[in-house]
Design an enzyme around this catalytic site. Structure first.
Site, short mmCIF file in Angstrom:
data_model
loop_
_atom_site.label_atom_id
_atom_site.label_comp_id
_atom_site.label_asym_id
_atom_site.label_seq_id
_atom_site.Cartn_x
_atom_site.Cartn_y
_atom_site.Cartn_z
N ARG A 67 0.60 -1.09 -0.20
CA ARG A 67 0.05 0.71 0.25
C ARG A 67 1.02 0.83 -0.26
O ARG A 67 2.28 1.31 0.90
CB ARG A 67 -0.61 0.44 1.59
N GLU B 50 -2.40 7.63 -5.01
CA GLU B 50 -3.32 6.89 -6.10
C GLU B 50 -5.21 7.22 -5.62
O GLU B 50 -5.13 7.00 -7.27
CB GLU B 50 -2.47 5.91 -5.90
N HIS C 161 -0.46 0.38 -9.68
CA HIS C 161 -1.91 -1.02 -8.53
C HIS C 161 -2.03 -2.20 -9.40
O HIS C 161 -3.21 -2.48 -10.09
CB HIS C 161 -2.82 -0.03 -8.02
P1 NAD Z 1 -1.12 -11.25 4.68
O1 NAD Z 1 -2.11 -11.05 5.83
O2 NAD Z 1 -1.00 -12.59 4.48
O3 NAD Z 1 0.73 -10.74 4.97
C1 NAD Z 1 0.82 -9.59 6.13
C2 NAD Z 1 1.83 -9.85 7.15
O4 NAD Z 1 2.17 -8.13 7.74
C3 NAD Z 1 1.35 -10.51 8.17
O5 NAD Z 1 2.26 -11.93 8.98
C4 NAD Z 1 1.02 -9.91 9.59
O6 NAD Z 1 1.68 -10.37 10.35
C5 NAD Z 1 2.63 -8.99 9.13
N1 NAD Z 1 2.43 -7.83 10.13
C6 NAD Z 1 1.10 -7.13 10.48
N2 NAD Z 1 1.27 -5.98 10.73
C7 NAD Z 1 2.69 -5.61 10.77
C8 NAD Z 1 3.84 -5.01 10.89
N3 NAD Z 1 2.87 -3.81 11.77
N4 NAD Z 1 5.19 -4.50 11.16
C9 NAD Z 1 5.19 -5.96 9.82
N5 NAD Z 1 4.80 -6.74 9.24
C10 NAD Z 1 3.11 -7.11 9.85
O7 NAD Z 1 -1.51 -11.04 4.03
P2 NAD Z 1 -0.87 -10.59 1.96
O8 NAD Z 1 -2.22 -11.70 1.40
O9 NAD Z 1 0.35 -11.27 1.89
O10 NAD Z 1 -1.21 -9.41 1.35
C11 NAD Z 1 -0.49 -8.16 2.18
C12 NAD Z 1 -1.41 -7.14 1.59
O11 NAD Z 1 -0.39 -7.12 -0.40
C13 NAD Z 1 -2.18 -6.15 2.03
O12 NAD Z 1 -2.36 -6.10 3.13
C14 NAD Z 1 -2.19 -5.51 0.07
O13 NAD Z 1 -1.97 -3.86 1.36
C15 NAD Z 1 -1.26 -5.52 -0.47
N6 NAD Z 1 -1.57 -6.04 -1.62
C16 NAD Z 1 -1.70 -5.53 -2.97
C17 NAD Z 1 -1.70 -6.18 -4.12
C18 NAD Z 1 -1.48 -5.58 -5.54
O14 NAD Z 1 -1.94 -5.62 -6.05
N7 NAD Z 1 -0.68 -4.48 -5.47
C19 NAD Z 1 -2.60 -6.86 -4.64
C20 NAD Z 1 -2.97 -8.10 -2.80
C21 NAD Z 1 -2.45 -7.76 -1.63
#
Ligand code: NAD
Length: 346
Positions: A230, A259, A291
């Site tokens: 994000r 964005e 994105h």
């Molecule tokens: P997920 O929930 O599987 O993993 C997120 C990880 O971040 C977890 O292990 C969690 O413990 C950790 N986390 C939470 N708070 C934290 C902090 N303060 N410090 C360090 N680590 C922390 O999520 P995911 O499916 O791997 O997705 C991650 C991110 O990717 C989503 O939140 C979303 O914003 C982004 N995303 C982007 C796209 C894109 O098209 N660009 C698509 C899907 C997801």
């Protein structure tokens, strides 16, 4: 048939939803969902929304007064939904927690590979029969240290890709995984020791500007920054300053903190008034995509399938495994509010 108002529609969304939908009357709106466009939802039972819709308290109250019962997010992240307001207005929210972590992880590596080996420049040169390779020097990724912030589904898929390149992995996560066989360190150590830093944590109050002026100062000279999570995880002005100072070798960004009004639209005929964005885009070592890390056929298929399943679960009064709830999210629920009424929060 239940009626669903589908916001921020693009042609690639419709392909899969039209193919897989059997149970709903879906009306596709091109507009983003916000407190103004929420007025379109009169007579609808649910809304389907995406990453740059602005689902704030006013929007939720308007949906509620129109008797909308469910917000079905067709994405994983939900930082654009006021889940406290949703809870207070008894509005259920569901999402698609995983549709293809590989899509996003592969895009992250694509950004890194393109920036490092300057493939975007090589492409332009050879199309003009310019076969000069001066200025296209990269570094071997093999043996370099990649720092992963957030080792969930996408972070761990990216770790596997990096392992395949022979890279050393450092990780930081609030909840380290025991299954990944990687070295977890504190954030400062990760920032100081990584050659590449890739963001894979969600946007929360704690992670907003996790990369700020102070963190850029801690980093090695010549670091690569990759952000497919994000935009607001990075303080854009601090990134710009770090790029200007020569600290950063390259920044691959699929997301940008401002964005919402720009991405997914053709603004090529518009004067962009966001000077930070204009300056970032103008840098030769910044690669910005709109994105689109999720945008694979497999991911679009899974997004449609899981969203329709979430709608079925809700309207058939079944368990809601993909529900988002303010109390559960903040760990405020005494026993966890799930389980009181089936596997639902309320
Ligand atoms: P997920 O929930 O599987 O993993 C997120 C990880 O971040 C977890 O292990 C969690 O413990 C950790 N986390 C939470 N708070 C934290 C902090 N303060 N410090 C360090 N680590 C922390 O999520 P995911 O499916 O791997 O997705 C991650 C991110 O990717 C989503 O939140 C979303 O914003 C982004 N995303 C982007 C796209 C894109 O098209 N660009 C698509 C899907 C997801």
């Amino acid at each position: 048939m239940k009626k669903v108002a589908f916001f921020d529609t693009k042609s690639y969304d419709k392909i899969w939803f039209d193919k897989l939908n059997k149970n709903y009357e879906i009306t596709y709106f091109e507009e983003k969902l916000n407190h103004h466009t929420a007025k379109f939802t009169e007579g609808f039972d649910a809304v389907c929304a995406f990453v740059n819709d602005n689902i704030n308290e006013k929007a939720i109250q308007r949906l509620r007064s129109n008797n909308v019962q469910l917000i079905a997010m067709r994405c994983a992240g939900y930082s654009n939904v006021d889940i406290k307001a949703a809870y207070e207005n008894k509005m259920n929210v569901v999402r698609v927690p995983a549709y293809s972590p590989y899509a996003v992880a592969e895009h992250a590596m694509g950004l890194l590979m393109t920036l490092n080996r300057k493939l975007h420049k090589a492409y332009n040169r050879t199309r003009d029969f310019n076969f000069n390779i001066t200025g296209l020097t990269g570094i071997d990724l093999h043996g370099k240290t990649v720092g992963i912030i957030g080792t969930g589904k996408i972070g761990s898929a990216f770790i596997n890709i990096c392992k395949g390149y022979g890279m050393e992995i450092l990780a930081y996560d609030l909840h380290p995984s025991e299954n990944l066989n990687i070295k977890y360190v504190d954030l400062e150590t990760l920032l100081a020791q990584s050659d590449i830093i890739s963001l894979h944590c969600p946007l929360t109050d704690e992670t907003k500007h996790i990369l700020d002026e102070k963190s850029f100062k801690l980093m090695k000279d010549g670091v690569f920054i990759i952000n497919t999570s994000r935009g607001a995880l990075i303080d854009s002005q601090a990134l710009l300053d770090a790029l200007n100072s020569g600290k950063i070798r390259g920044a691959g960004l699929d997301v940008y903190e401002e964005e919402a009004d720009l991405f997914y639209e053709d603004n090529s005929g518009t004067v962009i008034t966001d000077d930070t964005l204009s300056l970032l885009v103008s840098k030769p070592n910044v690669l910005l995509t709109s994105h689109q890390a999720f945008l694979t056929e497999e991911a679009l298929h899974n997004i449609a399938e899981i969203t329709l399943q979430n709608l079925d679960d809700f309207f058939d009064d079944k368990d809601l495994p993909n529900e988002i709830c303010y109390l559960c999210d903040k760990n405020l629920a005494k026993k966890g509010c799930r389980g009181t009424k089936k596997e639902r929060c309320f």
